[in-house]
Design a protein around this motif. Structure first.
Motif, PDB file in Angstrom:
ATOM      1  N   GLY A 136       0.790  -1.223   0.000  1.00 46.64           N
ATOM      2  CA  GLY A 136       0.000   0.000   0.000  1.00 46.64           C
ATOM      3  C   GLY A 136       0.820   1.269   0.000  1.00 46.64           C
ATOM      4  O   GLY A 136       0.340   2.330   0.431  1.00 46.64           O
ATOM      5  N   ILE A 137       2.053   1.199  -0.509  1.00 48.85           N
ATOM      6  CA  ILE A 137       2.923   2.378  -0.527  1.00 48.85           C
ATOM      7  C   ILE A 137       3.579   2.540  -1.905  1.00 48.85           C
ATOM      8  O   ILE A 137       4.664   3.095  -2.031  1.00 48.85           O
ATOM      9  N   GLY A 138       2.869   2.066  -2.934  1.00 50.55           N
ATOM     10  CA  GLY A 138       3.394   2.147  -4.291  1.00 50.55           C
ATOM     11  C   GLY A 138       2.901   3.381  -5.023  1.00 50.55           C
ATOM     12  O   GLY A 138       2.472   4.381  -4.416  1.00 50.55           O
ATOM     13  N   ARG A 139       2.915   3.297  -6.356  1.00 51.43           N
ATOM     14  CA  ARG A 139       2.580   4.454  -7.189  1.00 51.43           C
ATOM     15  C   ARG A 139       1.167   4.956  -6.926  1.00 51.43           C
ATOM     16  O   ARG A 139       0.921   6.175  -6.869  1.00 51.43           O
ATOM     17  N   GLU A 140       0.213   4.054  -6.769  1.00 51.07           N
ATOM     18  CA  GLU A 140      -1.170   4.494  -6.543  1.00 51.07           C
ATOM     19  C   GLU A 140      -1.316   5.209  -5.208  1.00 51.07           C
ATOM     20  O   GLU A 140      -2.069   6.184  -5.094  1.00 51.07           O
ATOM     21  N   ALA A 141      -0.589   4.747  -4.213  1.00 52.52           N
ATOM     22  CA  ALA A 141      -0.635   5.424  -2.908  1.00 52.52           C
ATOM     23  C   ALA A 141      -0.091   6.843  -3.016  1.00 52.52           C
ATOM     24  O   ALA A 141      -0.622   7.775  -2.417  1.00 52.52           O
ATOM     25  N   LEU A 142       0.965   7.025  -3.789  1.00 48.26           N
ATOM     26  CA  LEU A 142       1.503   8.369  -3.990  1.00 48.26           C
ATOM     27  C   LEU A 142       0.483   9.243  -4.711  1.00 48.26           C
ATOM     28  O   LEU A 142       0.274  10.404  -4.330  1.00 48.26           O
ATOM     29  N   ALA A 143      -0.167   8.700  -5.757  1.00 49.29           N
ATOM     30  CA  ALA A 143      -1.137   9.492  -6.512  1.00 49.29           C
ATOM     31  C   ALA A 143      -2.304   9.922  -5.632  1.00 49.29           C
ATOM     32  O   ALA A 143      -2.810  11.049  -5.762  1.00 49.29           O
ATOM     33  N   ARG A 144      -2.725   9.028  -4.729  1.00 50.07           N
ATOM     34  CA  ARG A 144      -3.824   9.404  -3.829  1.00 50.07           C
ATOM     35  C   ARG A 144      -3.390  10.499  -2.860  1.00 50.07           C
ATOM     36  O   ARG A 144      -4.166  11.406  -2.535  1.00 50.07           O
TER      37      ARG A 144
ATOM     38  N   ALA B 114      -1.225  14.214  -6.092  1.00 55.79           N
ATOM     39  CA  ALA B 114      -1.350  13.995  -7.530  1.00 55.79           C
ATOM     40  C   ALA B 114      -0.223  14.646  -8.319  1.00 55.79           C
ATOM     41  O   ALA B 114       0.065  14.240  -9.452  1.00 55.79           O
ATOM     42  N   ARG B 115       0.434  15.642  -7.743  1.00 60.97           N
ATOM     43  CA  ARG B 115       1.451  16.370  -8.490  1.00 60.97           C
ATOM     44  C   ARG B 115       2.844  15.749  -8.362  1.00 60.97           C
ATOM     45  O   ARG B 115       3.761  16.105  -9.091  1.00 60.97           O
ATOM     46  N   ALA B 116       3.003  14.812  -7.438  1.00 67.75           N
ATOM     47  CA  ALA B 116       4.311  14.189  -7.241  1.00 67.75           C
ATOM     48  C   ALA B 116       4.575  13.157  -8.335  1.00 67.75           C
ATOM     49  O   ALA B 116       3.666  12.486  -8.835  1.00 67.75           O
ATOM     50  N   SER B 117       5.850  13.022  -8.707  1.00 68.59           N
ATOM     51  CA  SER B 117       6.255  12.068  -9.747  1.00 68.59           C
ATOM     52  C   SER B 117       6.942  10.861  -9.128  1.00 68.59           C
ATOM     53  O   SER B 117       7.638  10.971  -8.118  1.00 68.59           O
ATOM     54  N   TRP B 118       6.755   9.725  -9.766  1.00 64.92           N
ATOM     55  CA  TRP B 118       7.254   8.422  -9.305  1.00 64.92           C
ATOM     56  C   TRP B 118       8.278   7.926 -10.314  1.00 64.92           C
ATOM     57  O   TRP B 118       8.001   7.826 -11.500  1.00 64.92           O
ATOM     58  N   LEU B 119       9.485   7.639  -9.839  1.00 64.76           N
ATOM     59  CA  LEU B 119      10.561   7.202 -10.735  1.00 64.76           C
ATOM     60  C   LEU B 119      11.104   5.866 -10.272  1.00 64.76           C
ATOM     61  O   LEU B 119      11.591   5.734  -9.146  1.00 64.76           O
ATOM     62  N   SER B 120      11.019   4.860 -11.149  1.00 58.60           N
ATOM     63  CA  SER B 120      11.503   3.515 -10.851  1.00 58.60           C
ATOM     64  C   SER B 120      12.773   3.241 -11.636  1.00 58.60           C
ATOM     65  O   SER B 120      12.883   3.623 -12.802  1.00 58.60           O
ATOM     66  N   ILE B 121      13.710   2.550 -11.009  1.00 58.63           N
ATOM     67  CA  ILE B 121      14.903   2.080 -11.720  1.00 58.63           C
ATOM     68  C   ILE B 121      15.085   0.604 -11.390  1.00 58.63           C
ATOM     69  O   ILE B 121      14.980   0.187 -10.233  1.00 58.63           O
ATOM     70  N   SER B 122      15.313  -0.185 -12.428  1.00 57.22           N
ATOM     71  CA  SER B 122      15.454  -1.629 -12.254  1.00 57.22           C
ATOM     72  C   SER B 122      16.355  -2.158 -13.361  1.00 57.22           C
ATOM     73  O   SER B 122      16.696  -1.447 -14.311  1.00 57.22           O
ATOM     74  N   ALA B 123      16.713  -3.416 -13.254  1.00 53.99           N
ATOM     75  CA  ALA B 123      17.659  -3.992 -14.211  1.00 53.99           C
ATOM     76  C   ALA B 123      17.107  -4.014 -15.629  1.00 53.99           C
ATOM     77  O   ALA B 123      17.798  -3.655 -16.586  1.00 53.99           O
TER      78      ALA B 123
ATOM     79  N   ALA C 233      14.181  12.661 -13.319  1.00 54.81           N
ATOM     80  CA  ALA C 233      13.518  13.356 -12.219  1.00 54.81           C
ATOM     81  C   ALA C 233      13.272  14.822 -12.567  1.00 54.81           C
ATOM     82  O   ALA C 233      12.183  15.359 -12.335  1.00 54.81           O
ATOM     83  N   LEU C 234      14.277  15.487 -13.147  1.00 57.79           N
ATOM     84  CA  LEU C 234      14.099  16.894 -13.488  1.00 57.79           C
ATOM     85  C   LEU C 234      13.143  17.074 -14.660  1.00 57.79           C
ATOM     86  O   LEU C 234      12.391  18.056 -14.710  1.00 57.79           O
ATOM     87  N   ALA C 235      13.166  16.138 -15.618  1.00 58.18           N
ATOM     88  CA  ALA C 235      12.189  16.202 -16.707  1.00 58.18           C
ATOM     89  C   ALA C 235      10.776  16.022 -16.163  1.00 58.18           C
ATOM     90  O   ALA C 235       9.835  16.721 -16.585  1.00 58.18           O
ATOM     91  N   ALA C 236      10.598  15.107 -15.214  1.00 59.53           N
ATOM     92  CA  ALA C 236       9.278  14.895 -14.616  1.00 59.53           C
ATOM     93  C   ALA C 236       8.816  16.135 -13.862  1.00 59.53           C
ATOM     94  O   ALA C 236       7.636  16.517 -13.926  1.00 59.53           O
ATOM     95  N   LEU C 237       9.712  16.788 -13.142  1.00 57.38           N
ATOM     96  CA  LEU C 237       9.360  18.034 -12.447  1.00 57.38           C
ATOM     97  C   LEU C 237       8.855  19.080 -13.431  1.00 57.38           C
ATOM     98  O   LEU C 237       7.861  19.769 -13.187  1.00 57.38           O
ATOM     99  N   ARG C 238       9.570  19.200 -14.538  1.00 59.13           N
ATOM    100  CA  ARG C 238       9.182  20.210 -15.528  1.00 59.13           C
ATOM    101  C   ARG C 238       7.808  19.899 -16.109  1.00 59.13           C
ATOM    102  O   ARG C 238       6.971  20.785 -16.286  1.00 59.13           O
TER     103      ARG C 238
ATOM    104  N   GLY D 130       1.744  14.587 -11.707  1.00 62.66           N
ATOM    105  CA  GLY D 130       3.037  13.941 -11.653  1.00 62.66           C
ATOM    106  C   GLY D 130       3.184  12.864 -12.719  1.00 62.66           C
ATOM    107  O   GLY D 130       2.205  12.284 -13.189  1.00 62.66           O
ATOM    108  N   ALA D 131       4.409  12.593 -13.084  1.00 68.30           N
ATOM    109  CA  ALA D 131       4.710  11.581 -14.095  1.00 68.30           C
ATOM    110  C   ALA D 131       5.099  10.264 -13.427  1.00 68.30           C
ATOM    111  O   ALA D 131       5.460  10.227 -12.243  1.00 68.30           O
ATOM    112  N   THR D 132       5.032   9.192 -14.199  1.00 67.15           N
ATOM    113  CA  THR D 132       5.598   7.905 -13.807  1.00 67.15           C
ATOM    114  C   THR D 132       6.707   7.586 -14.798  1.00 67.15           C
ATOM    115  O   THR D 132       6.450   7.457 -15.998  1.00 67.15           O
ATOM    116  N   VAL D 133       7.932   7.493 -14.296  1.00 70.70           N
ATOM    117  CA  VAL D 133       9.110   7.312 -15.147  1.00 70.70           C
ATOM    118  C   VAL D 133       9.741   5.967 -14.824  1.00 70.70           C
ATOM    119  O   VAL D 133       9.967   5.634 -13.658  1.00 70.70           O
TER     120      VAL D 133
END
Length: 815
Positions: A116-124, A127-136, A190-195, A203-206
């Motif tokens: 319950g602390i993933g992207r949907e939790a952030l959006a709730r 709404a203006r915050a962006s979520w950035l994931s990095i993985s292999a 992150a900076l592109a998402a802020l812009r 907010g964006a999901t990157v």
């Protein structure tokens, strides 16, 4: 642009970042954001972030138990120790979400959502915050649940297969360079998402795939070379000449042009070699390495490094000392420029922020947080930035749409940085001249008797798709006047000449500011705008040799006469380009707040030093000199390449790559290779113990691997959670399932070269526009009329005059 920076605020002041990542990539992204003024809270488990425990010896740790790399990466940040299996701690995290601007994460796919602390939790929550994931391998793809790390990703993408010496296994680039590069991509995202969120109010999901980040950048656009040349597999090799032994150490050479080879032949007192036209080409020199290398080394071994460097400077032969943690702080140029500063928690030397602005000072480093402080669970934010209301919502638009960039760069470092900006929506105009086209146009397998042969350069195609091309002779008054008129209608100007070139053009920060006070002027000198090495040219290989990246990419003593450092080959170029792109975006954020442009100095060698910093930290604090040791890691064990059954298309050995990160993986590996008792053997309970027992462990793995094809061996290990990979041919990475399933590779339809499958930028906007190439890499001067008529209002008669006088044109002069 030219005024004092004193008292001016950082570009990201008040921006709030929650960092949930683990590992070097996420930590480096957080560092870049903090260095630009963001308020970063790193969330770590109650026992502490794994990087706290990383070090070469007991002397690497302070009284609080934190290693040097952690104290370097976490300067100017706060930390919060949370047990995310506890609902109360998850509530604290959701509280941070409510006021955050950015959240960075690298957990296994679905792990945060399940709690319950993933992207949907952030959006709730916000709404203006962006979520950035990095993985292999990126989220939601065929391999999204596969274990991998920098070592195995280099094997998958084809980087490892590209470098090596005869009689030795191929060699991965040292220093986990792929993680540092991927972290820089994440920070740019992150900076592109802020812009984008400032424009749209959402907010964006990157999604950042490390594989995509390193696939073109650690292979020198290998897949594009494969497509345009028809050659998909090459044996592991190193350049000739490259890093060579001297009377007292090593020296690095980097020769691209025929003139440089001819000058080098004079240097080694064999001028007749410079008269052989076939040796002007690197591939020929590599093929004749058995003949040429002994000649080169007979000369270099008779002279000290200092003697050779002095003579190279006289002959304008690109050369560099081979830097390491001991020697780098002593280099006169770096000392004169004040490149190294003291860490505020340990007083050890570390590289400074690798770019400088005329509009704000470098942020002074603050001590990294101790775990004791993190456990106090202070979840309050400092004052937030006054972010404007959504300005002009444009759902589906790219983050940089509407911005114009004048790209005066050449070769790969600068063009790659502006390529990323183009991929994020900017209108990028690549400025060349017919007298001096971008040198990467001439790096091609096309024969000079082909029509328009300069339009087939693979690296040029890879780094310039999406841009427009304008030719202007900047040695002429008309050319400079037209450029300055374009500056007046542009947002960003980027150049990467040696400083004297811009001086000769009569263009400096003051002149750019006079033409357009809102313009951001980014300069990318190899070694800086001042200091003893100011006028030295430097390519990627030079940066890798100087910075310590080559020192960490080395065969160890067991390689005998083939021991010693290798040049990683070109990773420093995209690293420099990405850091420049980050600086551009930071400067744009500053301009949004102040209305003023600025000048940026983003120094190529300093970006490489920041990435290779661990060796500098360790030597200054402990006296231990880190060095490359083949494919072994100073922190993980076992790690290496192992010969498997079968042969490749060139008749060479096929290799398995594996890397064990923890004791769980070690037990799984021991079980899989038939040595289950080793999983509980106290000799091998730690990475240090396994390194000490390396010969015995390696022999057992080698026996097991030899009985399997590499694909079967890798799958067997991946199935039990051990990072493993097939060492793929250098140019074949785009055929991997996660790449095929994504939109990362797009076909650029070029009017001369035909359809060119081209990797796009490695930032995927999950709910934004798909990755696309606005256009193929431009032909030389292809858009002269479009730009000069459309932006400056020139008429046909004026264009004809400029072409007649060769101020503009579409064909290289003399061809």
């Amino acid at each position: 642009m030219t005024g004092t920076t004193e008292g001016r605020s950082q570009p990201l002041a008040g921006i709030r970042v929650v960092d949930l990542t683990t590992g070097v990539a996420g930590a480096y992204a957080a560092k870049l954001l903090a260095d630009a003024g963001a308020s970063v809270i790193a969330v770590e488990p109650p026992e502490g972030h794994a990087l706290r425990g990383r070090g070469l010896s007991q002397d690497s740790f302070d009284a609080a138990g934190d290693g040097l790399l952690f104290r370097y990466l976490r300067t100017s940040q706060r930390s919060l120790a949370l047990d995310l299996e506890r609902e109360a701690d998850r509530d604290l995290l959701r509280g941070l979400y409510r006021e955050a601007d950015l959240v960075l994460e690298s957990r296994p796919e679905g792990w945060l959502d399940a709690r319950g602390i993933g992207r949907e939790a952030l959006a709730r929550a916000n709404a203006r915050a962006s979520w950035l994931s990095i993985s292999a391998f990126g989220r939601g793809g065929p391999w999204s649940d596969r274990p991998a790390n920098d070592f195995t990703l280099q094997a998958w993408c084809g980087s490892t297969a590209s470098r090596g010496r005869s009689g030795q296994p191929p060699l991965a680039a040292g220093g986990e360079v792929g993680d540092w590069l991927s972290g820089t991509v994440l920070a740019v995202g992150a900076l592109a998402a802020l812009r984008g969120s400032d424009r749209d109010g959402v907010g964006a999901t990157v999604d950042v795939s490390k594989l995509e980040a390193i696939l073109p950048t650690l292979t020198n656009a290998g897949s594009v070379w494969g497509h345009l040349s028809g050659v998909w597999q090459l044996p592991a090799s190193e350049d000739v000449p490259s890093i060579e032994p001297t009377a007292d150490g090593w020296i690095g050479f980097c020769l691209f042009t025929s003139q440089q080879w001819q000058d080098f032949a004079v240097l080694i007192e064999r001028p007749e070699l410079g008269l052989d036209p076939s040796l002007n080409h690197m591939m020929t020199r590599v093929a004749r390495s058995a003949e040429l290398v002994p000649i080169v080394r007979d000369y270099t071994r008779r002279h000290t490094t200092a003697e050779l460097l002095e003579r190279c400077e006289l002959l304008r032969v690109p050369a560099a000392p081979i830097g390491n943690g001991e020697s780098l702080p002593k280099l006169d140029h770096l000392r004169t420029r004040g490149v190294f500063v003291r860490n505020p928690r340990g007083d050890f030397l570390q590289p400074r922020i690798p770019y400088a602005s005329s509009a704000w000072p470098r942020r002074p480093f603050e001590p990294a947080p101790t775990l004791e402080v993190a456990r106090r669970r202070d979840a309050t934010w400092p004052e937030a930035a006054r972010r404007p209301p959504a300005s002009r919502p444009a759902p589906g638009a790219a983050p940089l749409e509407g911005l114009r960039v004048l790209d005066l760069t050449a070769f790969w470092a600068g063009p790659y940085g502006t390529y990323v900006l183009a991929g994020l929506g900017a209108d990028v105009i690549h400025v060349e001249s017919i007298q001096r086209p971008d040198g990467m146009r001439f790096g091609t397998m096309a024969k000079p008797d082909m029509a328009d042969w300069w339009e087939y350069g693979p690296t040029f195609h890879s780094a310039n798709a999406g841009k427009r091309s304008l030719t202007l002779d900047l040695t002429r008054a008309d050319g400079v006047e037209l450029l300055m008129r374009l500056v007046a209608v542009s947002d960003v100007v980027v150049e990467n000449f040696s400083p004297r070139v811009m001086d000769n053009f009569g263009i400096d920060a003051a002149r750019i500011e006079a033409a357009n006070p809102r313009a951001i002027f980014v300069r990318m000198p190899a070694f800086g705008l001042d200091g003893p090495w100011r006028e030295r040219v430097g390519f990627a290989q030079t940066m890798e040799q100087v910075s310590g990246l080559a020192w960490m990419t080395a065969y160890g003593p067991d390689a005998g006469e083939r021991a010693g450092p290798l040049t990683p080959r070109a990773c420093a170029d995209p690293l420099a380009g990405l850091h420049a792109a980050f600086a551009v975006l930071a400067a744009l954020a500053h301009r949004d707040r102040t209305g003023r442009g600025c000048a940026i100095e983003s120094v190529m060698v300093e970006t490489a030093l920041g990435v290779a910093a661990e060796g500098i930290l360790e030597y200054d604090a402990t006296g231990v000199l880190m060095r490359g040791d083949g494919n072994r890691s100073p922190h993980l064990a076992p790690q290496g390449l192992y010969a498997c059954a079968g042969r490749d298309e060139l008749g060479g050995v096929r290799w398995l790559a594996l890397s064990v990160e923890d004791e769980i993986q070690w037990r799984a590996l021991a079980e899989r290779i038939g040595r289950s008792a080793w999983g509980t053997d106290p000799r091998f309970a730690t990475a240090a113990g396994r390194r000490a027992g390396g010969p015995e462990i390696d022999a057992a793995i080698a026996t097991w691997a030899a009985a399997h094809e590499p694909e079967a061996a890798a799958e067997a290990l991946l199935a039990v959670g051990v990072p493993a990979a097939v060492v793929r041919p250098t140019r074949s990475g785009t055929s991997l399932p996660p790449v095929v399933a994504s939109d990362f590779v797009q076909t650029a339809r070029h009017s001369i070269a035909g359809d060119v499958p081209t990797p796009t930028h490695p930032l995927r906007l999950v709910h934004g526009p798909p990755r696309r190439l606005a256009r193929p890499a431009p032909r030389l001067g292809e858009h002269n009329a479009e730009i000069l008529e459309g932006l400056l209002g020139l008429d046909d008669a004026e264009l004809a005059r400029l072409e007649r006088e060769r101020v503009i044109g579409t064909r290289p002069a003399g061809l």
